[in-house]
Design a protein around this motif. Structure first.
Motif, PDB file in Angstrom:
ATOM      1  N   TYR A 146       0.786  -1.234   0.000  1.00 50.92           N
ATOM      2  CA  TYR A 146       0.000   0.000   0.000  1.00 50.92           C
ATOM      3  C   TYR A 146       0.818   1.283   0.000  1.00 50.92           C
ATOM      4  CZ  TYR A 146      -3.745  -3.241   1.214  1.00 50.92           C
ATOM      5  OH  TYR A 146      -4.628  -4.271   1.201  1.00 50.92           O
ATOM      6  N   LEU A 147       2.087   1.227   0.368  1.00 50.04           N
ATOM      7  CA  LEU A 147       2.888   2.452   0.458  1.00 50.04           C
ATOM      8  C   LEU A 147       3.803   2.572  -0.751  1.00 50.04           C
ATOM      9  CD1 LEU A 147       3.854   2.345   4.249  1.00 50.04           C
ATOM     10  CD2 LEU A 147       1.942   3.556   3.158  1.00 50.04           C
ATOM     11  N   MET A 148       3.876   3.767  -1.320  1.00 53.23           N
ATOM     12  CA  MET A 148       4.662   4.004  -2.531  1.00 53.23           C
ATOM     13  C   MET A 148       5.863   4.903  -2.285  1.00 53.23           C
ATOM     14  SD  MET A 148       2.823   2.171  -4.482  1.00 53.23           S
ATOM     15  CE  MET A 148       1.170   1.500  -4.549  1.00 53.23           C
ATOM     16  N   GLU A 149       5.775   5.818  -1.348  1.00 57.14           N
ATOM     17  CA  GLU A 149       6.850   6.780  -1.106  1.00 57.14           C
ATOM     18  C   GLU A 149       7.756   6.305   0.022  1.00 57.14           C
ATOM     19  OE1 GLU A 149       5.248  10.617  -0.386  1.00 57.14           O
ATOM     20  OE2 GLU A 149       3.968  10.624  -2.172  1.00 57.14           O
ATOM     21  N   GLU A 150       9.056   6.451  -0.195  1.00 57.85           N
ATOM     22  CA  GLU A 150      10.026   6.007   0.802  1.00 57.85           C
ATOM     23  C   GLU A 150       9.866   6.766   2.118  1.00 57.85           C
ATOM     24  OE1 GLU A 150      14.887   5.690   1.453  1.00 57.85           O
ATOM     25  OE2 GLU A 150      14.059   6.473  -0.420  1.00 57.85           O
ATOM     26  N   SER A 151       9.449   8.009   2.055  1.00 57.55           N
ATOM     27  CA  SER A 151       9.311   8.816   3.272  1.00 57.55           C
ATOM     28  C   SER A 151       8.211   8.301   4.189  1.00 57.55           C
ATOM     29  CB  SER A 151       9.019  10.272   2.906  1.00 57.55           C
ATOM     30  OG  SER A 151       7.817  10.382   2.157  1.00 57.55           O
ATOM     31  N   LYS A 152       7.369   7.394   3.686  1.00 56.26           N
ATOM     32  CA  LYS A 152       6.279   6.849   4.491  1.00 56.26           C
ATOM     33  C   LYS A 152       6.544   5.421   4.954  1.00 56.26           C
ATOM     34  CE  LYS A 152       2.774   9.728   2.246  1.00 56.26           C
ATOM     35  NZ  LYS A 152       1.484   9.753   1.499  1.00 56.26           N
ATOM     36  N   TYR A 153       7.709   4.876   4.604  1.00 56.76           N
ATOM     37  CA  TYR A 153       7.987   3.483   4.944  1.00 56.76           C
ATOM     38  C   TYR A 153       8.167   3.303   6.452  1.00 56.76           C
ATOM     39  CZ  TYR A 153       8.895   2.361   0.023  1.00 56.76           C
ATOM     40  OH  TYR A 153       8.776   2.151  -1.320  1.00 56.76           O
ATOM     41  N   PRO A 154       7.692   2.173   6.985  1.00 54.68           N
ATOM     42  CA  PRO A 154       8.046   1.815   8.369  1.00 54.68           C
ATOM     43  C   PRO A 154       9.418   1.137   8.393  1.00 54.68           C
ATOM     44  CG  PRO A 154       6.571   0.169   7.475  1.00 54.68           C
ATOM     45  CD  PRO A 154       6.729   1.234   6.408  1.00 54.68           C
ATOM     46  N   LEU A 155       9.880   0.771   9.563  1.00 52.31           N
ATOM     47  CA  LEU A 155      11.215   0.184   9.699  1.00 52.31           C
ATOM     48  C   LEU A 155      11.349  -1.124   8.929  1.00 52.31           C
ATOM     49  CD1 LEU A 155      11.839   0.860  13.489  1.00 52.31           C
ATOM     50  CD2 LEU A 155      13.259   1.698  11.611  1.00 52.31           C
ATOM     51  N   SER A 156      10.333  -1.971   9.004  1.00 52.46           N
ATOM     52  CA  SER A 156      10.422  -3.282   8.365  1.00 52.46           C
ATOM     53  C   SER A 156      10.640  -3.164   6.863  1.00 52.46           C
ATOM     54  CB  SER A 156       9.151  -4.091   8.646  1.00 52.46           C
ATOM     55  OG  SER A 156       8.005  -3.368   8.199  1.00 52.46           O
ATOM     56  N   LEU A 157       9.938  -2.236   6.224  1.00 54.92           N
ATOM     57  CA  LEU A 157      10.070  -2.046   4.781  1.00 54.92           C
ATOM     58  C   LEU A 157      11.217  -1.105   4.446  1.00 54.92           C
ATOM     59  CD1 LEU A 157       8.979  -2.509   1.927  1.00 54.92           C
ATOM     60  CD2 LEU A 157       7.351  -0.654   2.318  1.00 54.92           C
ATOM     61  N   GLY A 158      11.453  -0.110   5.289  1.00 55.93           N
ATOM     62  CA  GLY A 158      12.490   0.875   4.994  1.00 55.93           C
ATOM     63  C   GLY A 158      13.880   0.270   4.957  1.00 55.93           C
ATOM     64  N   LEU A 159      14.201  -0.599   5.900  1.00 53.30           N
ATOM     65  CA  LEU A 159      15.524  -1.222   5.908  1.00 53.30           C
ATOM     66  C   LEU A 159      15.724  -2.109   4.692  1.00 53.30           C
ATOM     67  CD1 LEU A 159      16.032  -2.167   9.669  1.00 53.30           C
ATOM     68  CD2 LEU A 159      16.911  -0.196   8.412  1.00 53.30           C
ATOM     69  N   GLN A 160      14.689  -2.852   4.312  1.00 55.54           N
ATOM     70  CA  GLN A 160      14.794  -3.704   3.133  1.00 55.54           C
ATOM     71  C   GLN A 160      14.957  -2.874   1.865  1.00 55.54           C
ATOM     72  OE1 GLN A 160      15.204  -6.811   2.587  1.00 55.54           O
ATOM     73  NE2 GLN A 160      14.921  -6.756   0.367  1.00 55.54           N
TER      74      GLN A 160
END
Length: 284
Positions: free
Chosen positions: A224-238
């Motif tokens: 559901y999230l497209m922008e990196e600035s909205k990523y949580p930790l689980s998705l952001g680190l990956q």
């Protein structure tokens, strides 16, 4: 003779306990190895992370990796997003699930058990079956690239948590709610003044499970999230690992910081978890 028999019995018990604990330690070691390797890598220098044979104990220990990790990776942005997501999802679960569980356990009405079976049946539907229809639905609602698809459904209840709380509510003597009705209390008053104060252990378990599920959720934000600035930790680190040249010591340092809250919360609340789960299985 009695003293010697007691001594022999004590030795047998001690031997059994020692053997049991040794077996448990042996079983735990394979599960602890990934955590040990993650922490070890987080404290290494960059050349040690790719050295062969592998370096098990870092020398020197580089604690500064944790500071560099949160500065190199947008860690605090991911952490803020995760905190907002986790906080609202727990709030939605704590508001909705006890209400539904109350209606399926304390309030008597025709078709109650049939509805419970229908709710439990939804747990058997695999997420890949509903993934595309949900994405189409949320897309038409304009919720894509926001946390609404991840947070708002929690305000409508989660089947497993509803069942867990319902089982706990069934252990509460019906005489308590009946006495409150005789005194003229409404169902909402009974729920808030009588039932909720008694179900703190079960609510704690539900909140903890929701925290762990939201904190570690990867697939939902990925969809559901497209922008990196909205990523949580689980998705952001990956995402950072796949789009940047990775310094494994810094990446493992950031991963360690992500894991620490779940480990700490679990150890602080493990007694309440066991108590809450145990009480949900008791019915008078």
């Amino acid at each position: 003779m009695s003293v010697s028999r007691k001594g022999v019995r004590f030795l047998k018990i001690l031997k059994a306990q020692v053997i049991t604990r040794l077996i448990l330690i042996a079983v735990c070691i394979p599960f602890l190895l990934p955590f040990f390797w993650m922490l070890s890598t987080a404290l290494k220098t960059l050349p040690q992370t790719v050295a062969y044979p592998p370096v098990l104990i870092p020398n020197p220990i580089v604690w500064d990796n944790f500071r560099e990790a949160v500065l190199t990776i947008p860690f605090f942005t991911y952490f803020k997003n995760t905190s907002i997501y986790v906080g609202f999802s727990i709030l939605g679960t704590i508001i909705s699930c006890p209400l539904v569980a109350y209606g399926l356990s304390i309030v008597r009405w025709p078709g109650r058990d049939s509805l419970l079976i229908l709710i439990l049946a939804t747990m058997m539907i695999p997420f890949p079956v509903t993934m595309i229809p949900l994405f189409v639905l949320f897309s038409k609602l304009g919720w894509i690239n926001s946390y609404k698809p991840l947070i708002i459904p929690t305000f409508f209840g989660t089947p497993f948590f509803i069942f867990l709380l319902r089982q706990f509510f069934m252990t509460i003597p019906p005489s308590l709610s009946d006495a409150a009705r005789i005194d003229g209390a409404s169902e909402l008053t009974i729920f808030t003044r009588v039932i909720l104060p008694l179900c703190k252990p079960a609510l704690g378990v539900v909140a903890l499970f929701q925290f762990l599920g939201s904190w570690n959720n990867f697939l939902g934000p990925l969809i559901y999230l497209m922008e990196e600035s909205k990523y949580p930790l689980s998705l952001g680190l990956q995402d950072y690992r796949s789009t940047h040249t990775v310094q494994w010591n810094l990446f493992m340092a950031a991963s360690t910081l992500v894991v620490i809250p779940t480990v700490v919360i679990f150890f602080l609340t493990q007694r309440r978890i066991i108590e809450g789960i145990h009480l949900t299985g008791i019915k008078e």
